[in-house]
Design an enzyme around this catalytic site. Structure first.
Site, PDB file in Angstrom:
ATOM      1  N   HIS A 167     115.652  33.444 -39.165  1.00  0.00           N
ATOM      2  CA  HIS A 167     115.822  32.068 -38.692  1.00  0.00           C
ATOM      3  C   HIS A 167     116.680  32.078 -37.440  1.00  0.00           C
ATOM      4  O   HIS A 167     117.502  32.973 -37.246  1.00  0.00           O
ATOM      5  CB  HIS A 167     116.479  31.206 -39.776  1.00  0.00           C
ATOM      6  N   MET A 168     116.481  31.057 -36.638  1.00  0.00           N
ATOM      7  CA  MET A 168     117.280  30.870 -35.438  1.00  0.00           C
ATOM      8  C   MET A 168     118.190  29.671 -35.675  1.00  0.00           C
ATOM      9  O   MET A 168     117.729  28.618 -36.131  1.00  0.00           O
ATOM     10  CB  MET A 168     116.336  30.614 -34.255  1.00  0.00           C
ATOM     11  N   HIS A 169     119.486  29.847 -35.391  1.00  0.00           N
ATOM     12  CA  HIS A 169     120.422  28.717 -35.419  1.00  0.00           C
ATOM     13  C   HIS A 169     120.419  28.065 -34.038  1.00  0.00           C
ATOM     14  O   HIS A 169     120.458  28.768 -33.017  1.00  0.00           O
ATOM     15  CB  HIS A 169     121.850  29.196 -35.682  1.00  0.00           C
TER      16      HIS A 169
ATOM     17  N   ASN B 212     121.073  36.154 -36.748  1.00  0.00           N
ATOM     18  CA  ASN B 212     121.886  37.183 -37.378  1.00  0.00           C
ATOM     19  C   ASN B 212     120.990  38.204 -38.086  1.00  0.00           C
ATOM     20  O   ASN B 212     119.967  37.826 -38.661  1.00  0.00           O
ATOM     21  CB  ASN B 212     122.826  36.542 -38.409  1.00  0.00           C
TER      22      ASN B 212
ATOM     23  N   ARG C 206     118.193  20.695 -40.856  1.00  0.00           N
ATOM     24  CA  ARG C 206     119.636  20.734 -40.614  1.00  0.00           C
ATOM     25  C   ARG C 206     120.297  21.742 -41.547  1.00  0.00           C
ATOM     26  O   ARG C 206     119.968  21.808 -42.734  1.00  0.00           O
ATOM     27  CB  ARG C 206     120.258  19.349 -40.817  1.00  0.00           C
ATOM     28  N   ASP C 207     121.232  22.509 -40.976  1.00  0.00           N
ATOM     29  CA  ASP C 207     121.986  23.462 -41.787  1.00  0.00           C
ATOM     30  C   ASP C 207     122.827  22.691 -42.802  1.00  0.00           C
ATOM     31  O   ASP C 207     123.449  21.682 -42.484  1.00  0.00           O
ATOM     32  CB  ASP C 207     122.882  24.330 -40.888  1.00  0.00           C
TER      33      ASP C 207
END
Ligand code: AMP
Ligand code: ZN
Length: 114
Positions: free
Chosen positions: A101-103, A88, A30-31
Site C-alpha cells: 500500500h501507498m500512504h 514501507n 482513510r488510515d
C-alpha cells in the site's frame, strides 16, 4: 484474495473502511490511525504481500498507485501545500500490514525524514 489479509477484506467489502476512491486496480481509504490531517492508503485490489514481490509486469500498477496519489492529493487540497507518499517494506521498513500500500500524507508540516 488472501483470506487472512486485512486489506483484502477491506478491498472485498468484508471489513468496513472510509473509502474515498476506487477503480478497477486500486482502492483508497482513510488510515484508521491518521498521522496527519490527510492520511490515505492506496491499495492494489490484487494481493501482493511485500514490495519485494513486484516484477516487470507490475510497472503499470505501481505507476497507477503514484498517479492515484497525485489525483487524490488534488482532491484533498494538499497538492500545492505539499504531501508525502510512503511505501514501507518488511519489519525494519515499518510495514505492519502485509498487502502492499501507498500512504498519502499531508495537511500539516511533515517532519523531515531524509
Ligand atoms: P504499514 O505500517 O506501512 O504497513 O501501514 C499499515 C497502515 O494500516 C497503518 O498506518 C495502520 O494505521 C493502517 N490500518 C490498520 N488497520 C486499518 C484499518 N482497519 N483501516 C484503515 N487503516 C488501517
Ligand atoms: Zn491482501
Amino acid at each position: 484474495m488472501n483470506e487472512d489479509c486485512l486489506f483484502c477484506k477491506i478491498v472485498n467489502g468484508g471489513i468496513p473502511a472510509d473509502i474515498v476512491y476506487e477503480d478497477d486496480l486500486v482502492v483508497s481509504f482513510r488510515d484508521i490511525s491518521p498521522q496527519a490531517p490527510v492520511h490515505l492508503l492506496i491499495v492494489p485490489r490484487r494481493h501482493i504481500s511485500v514490495l519485494n514481490e513486484l516484477n516487470e509486469e507490475d510497472k503499470m500498477l505501481i505507476g497507477h498507485l503514484a498517479l492515484t496519489a497525485q489525483k487524490l492529493a488534488v482532491e484533498q487540497g494538499i497538492d500545492e501545500s505539499g504531501y508525502r507518499i510512503i511505501m514501507n517494506c518488511n519489519a525494519e521498513g515499518g510495514q505492519t500490514v502485509y498487502h502492499i500500500h501507498m500512504h498519502l500524507l499531508g495537511g500539516k508540516q511533515l517532519a523531515h525524514l531524509c
